[in-house]
Structure formats: structure tokens, C-alpha cells
Design a protein around this motif. Structure first.
Motif, short mmCIF file in Angstrom:
data_model
loop_
_atom_site.label_atom_id
_atom_site.label_comp_id
_atom_site.label_asym_id
_atom_site.label_seq_id
_atom_site.Cartn_x
_atom_site.Cartn_y
_atom_site.Cartn_z
N ILE A 1 0.84 -1.20 0.00
CA ILE A 1 0.00 0.00 0.00
C ILE A 1 0.87 1.25 0.00
CG2 ILE A 1 -1.56 1.34 1.46
CD1 ILE A 1 -3.00 -1.18 2.14
N LEU A 2 1.92 1.22 0.81
CA LEU A 2 2.84 2.36 0.86
C LEU A 2 3.46 2.61 -0.50
CD1 LEU A 2 4.50 4.41 2.60
CD2 LEU A 2 6.20 2.64 2.83
N LEU A 3 3.99 1.53 -1.11
CA LEU A 3 4.68 1.70 -2.38
C LEU A 3 3.72 2.10 -3.50
CD1 LEU A 3 7.23 -1.23 -2.20
CD2 LEU A 3 7.66 1.18 -1.92
N ALA A 4 2.50 1.53 -3.47
CA ALA A 4 1.52 1.92 -4.49
C ALA A 4 1.17 3.39 -4.33
CB ALA A 4 0.27 1.05 -4.39
N GLY A 5 1.03 3.84 -3.09
CA GLY A 5 0.76 5.26 -2.84
C GLY A 5 1.87 6.13 -3.37
N VAL A 6 3.12 5.70 -3.14
CA VAL A 6 4.26 6.45 -3.65
C VAL A 6 4.20 6.50 -5.18
CG1 VAL A 6 6.76 6.42 -3.90
CG2 VAL A 6 5.75 5.92 -1.71
N TYR A 7 3.81 5.39 -5.77
CA TYR A 7 3.77 5.29 -7.24
C TYR A 7 2.81 6.30 -7.83
CZ TYR A 7 3.27 2.89 -11.80
OH TYR A 7 3.23 2.56 -13.12
N GLU B 1 -6.62 -10.70 1.54
CA GLU B 1 -6.59 -9.38 2.17
C GLU B 1 -5.55 -8.47 1.51
OE1 GLU B 1 -5.60 -12.14 3.63
OE2 GLU B 1 -3.57 -11.79 4.34
N ILE B 2 -4.47 -9.08 0.99
CA ILE B 2 -3.47 -8.23 0.32
C ILE B 2 -4.07 -7.61 -0.93
CG2 ILE B 2 -1.27 -8.23 -0.92
CD1 ILE B 2 -0.22 -10.21 0.96
N PHE B 3 -4.67 -8.47 -1.76
CA PHE B 3 -5.22 -7.99 -3.03
C PHE B 3 -6.28 -6.92 -2.80
CE2 PHE B 3 -8.51 -8.24 -6.25
CZ PHE B 3 -7.78 -7.93 -7.37
N TRP B 4 -7.25 -7.25 -1.93
CA TRP B 4 -8.37 -6.33 -1.79
C TRP B 4 -8.00 -5.05 -1.08
CZ3 TRP B 4 -12.17 -6.78 -4.94
CH2 TRP B 4 -12.46 -8.03 -5.49
N SER B 5 -7.08 -5.15 -0.11
CA SER B 5 -6.76 -3.89 0.57
C SER B 5 -5.94 -2.98 -0.34
CB SER B 5 -6.05 -4.14 1.90
OG SER B 5 -5.01 -5.05 1.73
N VAL B 6 -5.20 -3.57 -1.29
CA VAL B 6 -4.49 -2.71 -2.24
C VAL B 6 -5.51 -1.96 -3.10
CG1 VAL B 6 -3.04 -2.71 -4.28
CG2 VAL B 6 -2.37 -4.02 -2.30
N ILE B 7 -6.57 -2.67 -3.53
CA ILE B 7 -7.58 -2.00 -4.35
C ILE B 7 -8.28 -0.90 -3.57
CG2 ILE B 7 -9.81 -2.35 -5.48
CD1 ILE B 7 -8.79 -4.68 -6.76
N VAL B 8 -8.68 -1.22 -2.33
CA VAL B 8 -9.34 -0.20 -1.52
C VAL B 8 -8.40 0.98 -1.29
CG1 VAL B 8 -10.33 0.29 0.74
CG2 VAL B 8 -10.94 -1.80 -0.44
N SER B 9 -7.10 0.66 -1.07
CA SER B 9 -6.15 1.75 -0.84
C SER B 9 -6.01 2.63 -2.07
CB SER B 9 -4.80 1.20 -0.42
OG SER B 9 -4.05 0.83 -1.54
N MET B 10 -6.29 2.05 -3.26
CA MET B 10 -6.23 2.88 -4.46
C MET B 10 -7.33 3.93 -4.45
SD MET B 10 -5.39 0.21 -7.42
CE MET B 10 -3.72 -0.34 -7.67
#
Lengths: 161, 508
Positions: free
Chosen positions: B61-67, B358-367
């Protein structure tokens, strides 16, 4: 010889050295029972080496792709400011070698100060203050927050390696 | 899907995860704004931090946010000072900078923020639908198909590299594969290609390579070419009047709609990322416009600004599809993300959605959350954030170099690794001067071990290479790979041949 062609030659050389290692040296240390397996540690590298050597020859003997772009490229190379770049690279090597002996804080502080001066920073006082704060706070973050040991001071202050 | 979303919401809405999203977006925006620093360098620099967070969901989530923060930040510096921090935002500067010059900087930033928000959000919705479907197909795959699929991925990356670049990109991919075989591999515990150097026993660190390929060459280019880092002296106009009119909103709405979908689809393709999506989006919208509108393109058209901004954000999201479902990165950035995940003991792939939903879905929600955070961040705060553009290069460059060194040192705790970094970084810079693309090398390096393991497993199962033709799916995929590699040179050959004929005809 153009830069592109030299790099193609470099790639070919690497592929050949890699291929030589894969074909002639790795299998020598293979234990006999492992030789019964259909796949050896050297199998995959052998495939890469063959493709690499073929591609290397294609790159070396093919026409350079952008014939007109060449001269512009060379002019650009002359315009670059090489001196600060080389000095900073040298400083990075020095930093890598000195990081443990003289400790994190002194090496980081001096890297930041000298690096900025090489690039033409004039206001020394500000630079020293900012570099000092940065060196200390990063050391604190890494050591105390992330919990990774970084020796702060030179060997004679903290005793032994 | 609803169930998954709930899992994601419950994970992503915890305080820690929200902190990661907001922190990642902020850091990404700040650093992405610095001219000359792309998302790959920023993510490479952030990896040691993400890994020390320890929790793979939080790290991703952190790295995707940075991206996506970096892509957002890059568009700000493109618009304000015509210095795109990221290749994906070069097309943004075509119309964004003229708008800023005409005193409409505030309006340009608003259009960019809205376009990015829509692109990112639509992308996340599409990702939610696409990824599970693709993953359920991928679950049927065998290691032989995986091997073939990775070969397709690698050749697609080379094939999309551009005219006359295909063989160079292939060479870089092969070098990445070679570097990946250094050290002990998982299947055979026997050192290979170490040439007697003890430090190579465990292989080259992935962070070291990522830094050497992206962060270090970019910093060296900043030193070599002072004009790359323009600072604020260029920015004459105050940022004010952030509002856009209803009419303008109506003009850009269809553009945003089309480009979110198009950008996403391009992002899904391996090798074609935000950069291609943004240029294509710009070109498509220009062709679709009326004659009068077309004249405005390049002189501050809001359509020309909205198109690449939407497309590049949608493409960023799209590039998560192959990463999360197949475990195959399509771009340098997702390759770095994959490396970080592997370092955290998570293997992305079709099993991810079954084993660790939980990894997959929380990344989507974090998007979704990240996009909202960025919208809030970008609209009212932009005049203040833009102040970071005033950091002089005399400070910026030593700090970038220092963070590069530090990132590698923290990861490996080994001074020899720093020397490897410097040597590889110098080599990477030289290769970049001869316009060799560097991302394929890193992708090859990261896919290398997986490629070899899947290949070896299939050879063991079939007691030979029979699987190449006995499994029709594998064979078909490999034929596609060969075709992809040969296609550009075939096209070039045909166009050369046509040119020659035309020339002869003209000569007559």
C-alpha cells in the motif's frame, strides 16, 4: 568506434565469458548423482548464453539504428559537465570505503557538504547546518526507529570494529 | 466480489494502513515533483523503508501510494516549469505548460487533478473486475505455461521498446537474466558464476540493482546536464484561480471517460505503461477533435491536458493487473514492486487472491483512498507544495546520491554492495547514453529465478523438453513470443522495402 558498437561488443564479450563458464566450468563441480537429473544447474544458463551470443553478433554486425542521431549525441556528450560527475562518483567510492572506519555521522556530513560545494554551493554556513541536521536525524531514524545498527563515530571513539 | 471488498475495507481502513496511504501519496507527490526523479527511482529509494515496515500489505500500500503520488507530482512540475519529473507526464507538459504561461496555472492544475482522479478511480474499478477473472484462468496454468507466459512477457517488453530498440531491449533482458543466475539458486544449492568472489555467493541484491539502474543514472544525468534541473526562477506566475467552468467540465468529461478505459487497457499490456498510454491518449484525442479544437492542441487546450493525465493514471492502475494476477510485472515500476513483495515472502500470482485475499483487496481499496487523498492534496495545497520546486540542485543532488547509498547499505549492511552499486550504476549510465533501455534488465533480473524454476520443474516432470510441443498452450505462447520479437524488424523491413521502391519510382 561508436558508443553503440562498443557496447554491443561489450555485450558479446560478456555473453561469451558467461557461456564459457556455463559450458565448461560449472559442470565440473557437479556431484555424480546430480548428473542423473534431466536438468542441471548449468542447463538454463546454457540457453541464455546461446541466445546472448547470437544476439551479440546481430548487434555488432547490424547497422547502427539511428544513423542521423549520432552526431547530435556526440555533441551532447561534449556539453556535459564531466568533472563534477567524476568527483562525485569518486566521493561515493570514498564514502563506501570510509563508512565503517570513520563512522556514519562524520562520513555523511562531509559527503553532503563537499558534494554541495563541488556543485557550486556558496553559502557555507547554511550548508553546514543543514548537513549536520540531516546526518544526525537520519542516523537517529535508522538506528532508533528502524533498529538497524549504524556505527555513528570513528573506531577510536566507539572501540573496535 | 462484495465479500472481497469488505475484507479490503476492513484491512485498509485501519489507522496504520491509512497512514501508509497518506504517507505514501505525500512522499510520492513531493519527490515526484522534483525534476528529473522518476517513479522508479523514488520507489527504489522507498523500498528499504517499506521492507522494514514488515507487513506485506502495508508495504504494498505504501509503495503503491508512492507510485501514483509520483505520477501526480510529476504532472505538477510538467505544468508549472515544463520539466516533467516522469516520462509518463511528458505529454502533460504539451498543453499544461502553455496554459501556465498564459496565467492559467491554477486551472491547469485543477484539470490535471480531476483527470488523474477519474483515471485512477475508473482504473481501480476495472482492476476489481478484471483481476479476479484473469486469476481464475491463470489458476489452470501449469509450470510449463508459466514459463511460456514469462517468455511472452519478456519479449513483449522488448517488442514495445520502440523502433530499432528491440534488439537492444532484448540484450538488456538477457543481461538481467544472466545477473539473476549469479549466486546460489533455489533449486540447486551450488554457487554459480561467482568467479571466486565471496560476496556474490548470495547473488546481487535486488535493491542494489534497482538503485543502480534507475536512481543512480538519473542522479548522474542531473549532474552532467545542469539544464535538466530547472528551478523556480522559471516559474513567474502565481498560482491562483483554481476553479473551472461548467462548460470546461463538459468539454473534458468525454475525454476523461474514453481515456480512463483506453489507458487502463494499455496499462495491462506488458511493456506498455503510463508513458505510451499518455502519448497515445493525447494523439487519439487530437484526432477525434474538430478542426478548430485541433489548432488549440499544443497551445493550452484543456482537452490536450486532460487526455494524457487521465490515461497515465489509468495505465498505472492497469499495470497492477498482470502483477497481481500472474505475478509478471509489465513495467519497470511493477517489477520493483514485485521484487519488494518477494523480499517480504509474498509471491504474487493467481494463488494470491485465494491464499491472501486481504493483500489484493486492501491494495484495491487503498487505491480509492489514495486517489481521494491525492485529490484533496492536489487541489487546495498545491500552491504550497509547489514550493518544493525551489530546492536548489546543489542540495538536491548530494542528497539523492546519499539516499541511494543509504538504501543499499540498510538493505545489505555491507560496504562491498555499495561498490557493486557504483560500478553497475556507471555501466547503466553508459548504456543509457547509447539509448539502451534499462527497465528490461531489471525485469529480466526479477523474472529470471521464476523463469528458471518453472523451466526446471517442467523439464523434471516431462524428463526432457517435450513439454514445449506436448502442451499446446505452451507451444502457442512461445510462438506468440517469437512473433512479438520478430514483428518490429519485419515491419521495418517492409517499410524499408517500400521506401526503396518509392525512391526508385521518384528517381525515374
Amino acid at each position: 568506434m561508436s558508443l553503440e558498437r562498443s557496447l554491443a561488443l561489450f555485450f558479446l564479450t560478456i555473453s561469451i565469458v558467461y557461456g564459457y563458464t556455463a559450458f565448461f566450468t560449472i559442470d565440473a563441480s557437479l556431484p555424480p548423482f546430480a548428473k542423473l537429473s534431466p536438468i542441471w544447474p548449468s542447463s538454463f544458463p546454457k540457453i541464455i548464453a546461446i541466445v546472448g551470443i547470437l544476439l551479440g553478433f546481430i548487434l555488432v554486425f547490424s547497422k547502427p539504428s539511428v544513423a542521423e542521431g549520432k552526431e547530435v549525441d556526440l555533441k551532447q556528450l561534449q556539453k556535459y559537465s564531466w568533472r563534477p560527475a567524476l568527483v562525485l562518483l569518486g566521493m561515493m567510492i570514498a564514502y563506501a570505503l570510509l563508512l565503517r572506519p570513520i563512522g556514519f555521522i562524520i562520513s555523511t556530513f562531509s559527503f553532503l557538504v563537499v558534494g554541495s560545494m563541488v556543485l557550486g554551493e556558496k553559502k557555507l554556513l547554511w550548508l553546514i547546518i543543514i548537513a549536520g541536521i540531516a546526518a544526525f536525524s537520519i542516523w537517529y531514524l535508522v538506528q532508533q526507529v528502524l533498529g538497524i545498527y549504524l556505527r555513528p563515530w570513528p573506531w577510536f571513539l566507539s572501540g573496535g570494529f | 466480489m462484495l465479500e472481497g471488498l469488505l475484507i479490503g475495507l476492513s484491512t485498509a481502513l485501519s489507522f496504520k494502513m491509512l497512514l501508509m496511504v497518506v504517507g505514501g501519496c505525500l512522499i510520492g507527490t513531493f519527490i515526484g515533483m522534483l525534476p528529473g526523479l522518476g517513479p522508479m527511482s523514488i520507489i527504489a529509494i522507498m523500498i528499504p523503508v517499506a521492507i522494514s515496515v514488515g507487513d506485506p500489505t502495508a508495504a504494498l500500500i505504501l509503495l503503491a501510494g508512492v507510485y501514483y503520488g509520483a505520477i501526480f507530482g510529476g504532472s505538477t512540475s510538467s505544468i508549472l516549469i515544463n520539466a516533467p519529473g516522469v516520462a509518463g507526464t511528458v505529454a502533460t507538459s504539451f498543453d499544461g505548460y502553455p496554459m501556465a504561461r498564459a496565467g492559467k496555472a491554477g486551472k491547469a492544475l485543477t484539470v490535471a487533478a480531476i483527470a488523474s482522479f477519474c483515471g485512477g478511480t475508473v482504473g481501480a474499478i476495472l482492476l476489481m473486475g478484471f483481476a479476479p477473472a484473469l486469476a481464475s484462468v491463470a489458476l489452470l496454468f501449469h509450470s510449463a505455461e508459466y514459463f511460456a507466459l514469462m517468455v511472452v512477457g519478456l519479449s513483449a517488453i522488448a517488442a514495445f521498446a520502440g523502433n530499432g530498440q528491440v534488439s537492444k531491449a532484448l540484450a538488456m533482458t538477457l543481461m538481467g537474466l544472466m545477473l539473476a543466475t549469479i549466486g546460489e539458486s533455489a533449486l540447486f544449492n551450488m554457487p554459480r558464476f561467482t568467479y571466486g568472489v565471496m560476496n556474490l555467493q548470495s547473488g546481487i541484491g535486488f535493491i542494489t540493482l534497482a538503485m543502480a539502474m534507475f536512481a543512480l543514472p538519473e542522479a548522474i544525468f542531473l549532474i552532467l546536464d545542469p539544464s535538466r534541473s530547472k528551478s523556480q526562477s522559471e516559474q513567474q506566475n502565481e498560482i491562483k484561480d483554481l476553479r473551472i467552468s461548467k462548460k470546461e467540465a463538459k468539454t473534458i468529461a468525454p475525454v476523461i471517460g474514453r481515456q480512463s478505459v483506453l489507458g487502463f487497457l494499455i496499462g495491462v499490456l506488458p511493456g506498455a505503461g503510463a508513458t505510451i498510454a499518455s502519448f497515445l491518449g493525447y494523439a487519439v484525442e487530437r484526432n477525434l477533435s474538430t478542426k478548430d479544437d485541433q489548432k488549440e492542441f499544443g497551445n493550452g487546450s484543456i482537452k490536450g491536458l486532460a487526455a494524457p493525465e487521465t490515461a497515465n493514471n489509468a495505465a498505472c492502475t492497469g499495470s497492477f493487473v498482470p502483477l497481481l494476477t500472474l505475478g509478471i510485472p509489465g513495467s519497470g515500476t511493477t517489477a520493483i514492486l514485485l521484487g519488494a513483495l518477494v523480499a517480504l515472502n509474498v509471491t504474487p500470482g493467481p494463488r494470491l487472491m485465494v491464499d491472501q485475499p486481504e493483500i489484493f483487496w486492501s491494495v484495491i481499496v487503498s487505491m480509492y483512498i489514495g486517489n481521494i487523498v491525492l485529490l484533496i492534496l492536489n487541489l487546495p495545497l498545491i500552491p504550497y507544495i509547489a514550493k518544493i520546486l525551489t530546492v536548489p540542485r546543489t542540495y538536491l543532488i548530494p542528497f539523492i546520491l546519499f539516499f541511494t547509498l543509504m538504501g543499499v547499505y540498510i538493505g545489505q549492511n555491507n560496504a562491498v554492495e555499495l561498490l557493486i552499486l557504483i560500478v553497475l550504476g556507471i555501466l547503466a549510465t553508459i548504456f543509457r547514453m547509447a539509448s539502451y533501455p534499462l527497465a528490461p534488465l531489471l525485469i529480466g533480473f526479477i523474472l529470471g529465478p521464476m523463469l528458471e524454476n518453472n523451466f526446471s520443474r517442467s523439464v523434471q516432470l516431462y524428463d526432457g523438453v517435450g513439454f514445449l510441443w506436448e502442451r499446446p498452450m505452451t507451444g502457442a505462447l512461445l510462438i506468440i513470443a517469437v512473433f512479438l520479437v520478430l514483428l518490429p524488424s519485419l515491419r521495418l523491413w517492409i517499410s524499408n522495402w517500400k521506401e526503396k521502391r518509392k525512391f526508385v519510382a521518384d528517381g525515374d
